[in-house]
Design an enzyme around this catalytic site. Sequence first.
Site, PDB file in Angstrom:
ATOM      1  N   ASP A 283      47.914  28.519  44.829  1.00  0.00           N
ATOM      2  CA  ASP A 283      47.222  29.773  44.544  1.00  0.00           C
ATOM      3  C   ASP A 283      46.459  30.284  45.773  1.00  0.00           C
ATOM      4  O   ASP A 283      45.718  29.528  46.402  1.00  0.00           O
ATOM      5  CB  ASP A 283      46.243  29.559  43.382  1.00  0.00           C
ATOM      6  CG  ASP A 283      45.497  30.827  43.034  1.00  0.00           C
ATOM      7  OD1 ASP A 283      46.157  31.790  42.630  1.00  0.00           O
ATOM      8  OD2 ASP A 283      44.258  30.850  43.176  1.00  0.00           O
ATOM      9  N   GLU A 325      51.869  31.108  46.724  1.00  0.00           N
ATOM     10  CA  GLU A 325      51.474  32.373  46.118  1.00  0.00           C
ATOM     11  C   GLU A 325      50.879  33.205  47.238  1.00  0.00           C
ATOM     12  O   GLU A 325      49.706  33.099  47.563  1.00  0.00           O
ATOM     13  CB  GLU A 325      50.454  32.193  45.001  1.00  0.00           C
ATOM     14  CG  GLU A 325      50.258  33.465  44.181  1.00  0.00           C
ATOM     15  CD  GLU A 325      48.914  34.156  44.397  1.00  0.00           C
ATOM     16  OE1 GLU A 325      48.828  35.356  44.087  1.00  0.00           O
ATOM     17  OE2 GLU A 325      47.959  33.529  44.882  1.00  0.00           O
TER      18      GLU A 325
HETATM   19  C1  GLC Z   1      45.784  34.539  42.593  1.00  0.00           C
HETATM   20  C2  GLC Z   1      45.973  34.694  41.101  1.00  0.00           C
HETATM   21  C3  GLC Z   1      44.984  35.680  40.561  1.00  0.00           C
HETATM   22  C4  GLC Z   1      43.591  35.201  40.892  1.00  0.00           C
HETATM   23  C5  GLC Z   1      43.435  34.886  42.388  1.00  0.00           C
HETATM   24  C6  GLC Z   1      42.188  34.113  42.667  1.00  0.00           C
HETATM   25  O1  GLC Z   1      46.041  35.714  43.267  1.00  0.00           O
HETATM   26  O2  GLC Z   1      47.287  35.092  40.817  1.00  0.00           O
HETATM   27  O3  GLC Z   1      45.147  35.854  39.172  1.00  0.00           O
HETATM   28  O4  GLC Z   1      42.672  36.201  40.536  1.00  0.00           O
HETATM   29  O5  GLC Z   1      44.497  34.095  42.861  1.00  0.00           O
HETATM   30  O6  GLC Z   1      42.322  32.776  42.285  1.00  0.00           O
END
Ligand code: GLC
Length: 667
Positions: A283, A325
Amino acid sequence: MSSAAPVPETLYDLVFHALDPLEAAERDIFLTRVERWYPDLLDGLTTLYGDAGADTALTLVEQAAHAYADRDPELRRLDLARTLDPSWVQDPSRIGYAAYTERFAGTLRGVEERIDYLRELGVTYLHLMPLLTPRPGDSDGGYAVADYRSVREDLGTMEDLEDLTAHLREAGISLVVDLVLNHVAAEHEWAARARAGEQRYRDYFLVYPDRTEPDAYEETLPEIFPDFAPGSFTWDEDMAGWVWTTFNSFQWDLNWRNPRVMEEFADIVLDLANRGVEVLRLDAIAFTIKRKGTDCQGQPEVHAVTAALRALTRIACPALDLKAEAIVAPTELLQYLGQGRYTGKVSDLAYHNSLMVQVWSMLATRDTTLAVEALQNLPVEPSTATWITYLRCHDDIGWAIDDGDAAAVGLSGFGHRAFLADWYCGAYPTSDARGLVFQHNPITGDRRIAGTAASLIGLEAAAEAWEGVTDDTPAHQAEDLWTWREERIHALRMAHALLYGWGGVPVLWSGDELAQPNDPNWDAEPGHEADCRWAGRPRLDDARVAERWNRSTVEGRVFTDLVRMARVRASLPQLEASVRTQVDDVDDPGVLLTHRDHPRGSFVGVYNVTPDWRSVSAARLAELGVMGATDVLTDTVPFGSTSLEGAGDGRVPVPPYAAWWLVRATD
Ligand code: GLC
C-alpha cells in the site's frame, strides 16, 4: 549468484540454530535460496542504510530462517510448486475479485461460504481489503493499522484467517492482503511508545520540532486528502513536534531510512506469509522515501525497499508475490515492475491505472484517439510483469491524463481532466453518470470521482428510468428508455471485455459483477461521513445475488457475461501476461483495436466504444490473420460471410458497444 556479494560465513552460524530441527534436504533448500538471493537483499539494504545494510541483511536472513522452519509443510510444497512455475500469476486463468470482508460476507468465516460464488465467476485471486486491527473510528477504510498481529475483531481471528487461506487454496484461490507499510495508526504501539518518549520508537517516525523542515518539504509536496487532511504534517503535543502524516492526521508515516522499521516489517511479512497469504499489496509504496525538493513519491530508494522485501520472501516463502500499489503517472509506473538495475527484482504485479483512466475517457468521449496515443506511448513492460487491469477499485478515480499525450491529439490536459470530472459526476449536460466528487483541490482544479461501475457508466440512471416505465408511458418513450438501458449494459460488457482481454489479472470490485449502484447511505456509518469513496463500496446485495443466473435481469446479464468471459479467458494462452498488448493506430476513432502475438497464436480485440455502428478495416483484420475468425466470446463469426471482397468498401461493420475477441491458434 553474483560474485560481488558472497554470503558471509557468519550467516551460516546465525541460521544454524533455527534450521537445526529440519531435515538436511530442507536446510539445503533454504541455504540455496539464501545463496541465490543474498546479493539482492544486501544490495537493497545497503542502498537504504549504507554500511549498516550488511548487519540488517544478517538480521533479516535470521528472521527468514525462523519463519522457514515454522512454515506449514503444505505452504512449503506451494513454495516448491511456485518456484517451478514462477509465472503462475501470469496465467490467463487468474481472475481477481476485491472486497471489504464485512461488506462481501460479514466475516472471514462468511467468506468461506462465498467460495462457490467466487468460483462461479472464475475467481482465482481474492483481495480482501485491510483486515488487521485498525484504530477505532475513522481508520481510512482500515488503512490506519493499530496492530498487525491481530485480525479486526468483528471479522474473526488470526486462526480464522489461516483457515480461510487453507480453504481458498483448496479451491485454487490465492488470498491477497494489504501490507500498509508507509504509515501506522497514531494508536499503534510504536506511536504510543514514541509519544511516551522512547527514543527507539521516536526514530520510527519523522518528527520536527518546528515548522522549518515541514515548510521546506511542503513547498513541493502535493496534498493527498486536501479536503479532510490538508498539509502533510500534524502537530502532536506529546511528541512536541510536527509528525509526518502524508494521508490523514491519524496515519503516521514511518521512517524507512531506519533499519529497525525494515526489521519490524520483515517480521510482519513473514507472519502473514506463514498464515497462507499469497500476495501482499504494498500500500502506498511510492511514498515510503522522502526527499526535499521533490513530491516525495517514487524516489529511487523506494525500489530498494521492495527489492529487499522481495529477496527476503524469495528466501523464506517464495510462494508469495508482491503487488505495488503505485497510482502514479504512466511514465513512472514501470519502475514498480522493475526497470534498470531492479529488472525482475521488485514487484510482480502493479495496477494499470493508465488503462483504467483511458477506458473511462473513451466511454465519455466515444473516441479512442487519446487512449491510443497514451497507451502506445507507455514504455515496454518487462515480460515478468503482470498488470492488474480494473475498471475501478475501492478508491476514487484520479484523472491521470498526461499533458503531453493530450497535447499530441489536440486536447488540453487540464481541460480534458475537467471534462472527465464533469462527465462522471453528472454535471456535464448529456452525461448519465452518477459519480461523487472526492477531494476537490481548488489549487490544481483536480476533482477525483468515486462510485460503482454501474453508476459511473450510466447504468444506474438508465435502469432506474426503465423501472419507471408504466402502461401509460408512450411507446416511443418506453422504447427509448429500453434502448438506453440496453446500451449501458452493452457498454459495461464492452469495458469488462477490454480489461479481461488485456492480459494480466483483471480484478472486479465487489458488487460490480451484479451492476450494483452507489450505496445511497454511504455516509451513515460513523467515521465514513466525510469520505464518499464509501459510495462505491456497497454491501453485496443478496437480492441481486439470487438473480445472478436470471438473464432477464440486469444483474443476471452482467454476471453471466462475466462468467462467460472468465471461462473463455482461462482457455486462451494468448492472454498470458508475459506477452504485451499492442494498440493499433486510430482507424475508425470509435473502435479500439488491440492485438497480442503469442507463440501459441494471436488474439485481436475489437471494441466499439460508442453507441453507434462503426467499422474496422477488413484488410487490417486479414493482416492480423483474423478475418473470418470466430469471436470466442459469443462463438459466432462476426459478419461471417464477409470476405474481403464482400465487405464492399473494405470495412467490417461493428455494432454499438460490440466487443470481439478474435483468435487464431497456432498448432
Ligand atoms: C492507498 C489506498 C487508499 C488509502 C491510502 C492510504 O492509496 O488504496 O484507500 O487511503 O493508500 O493508506
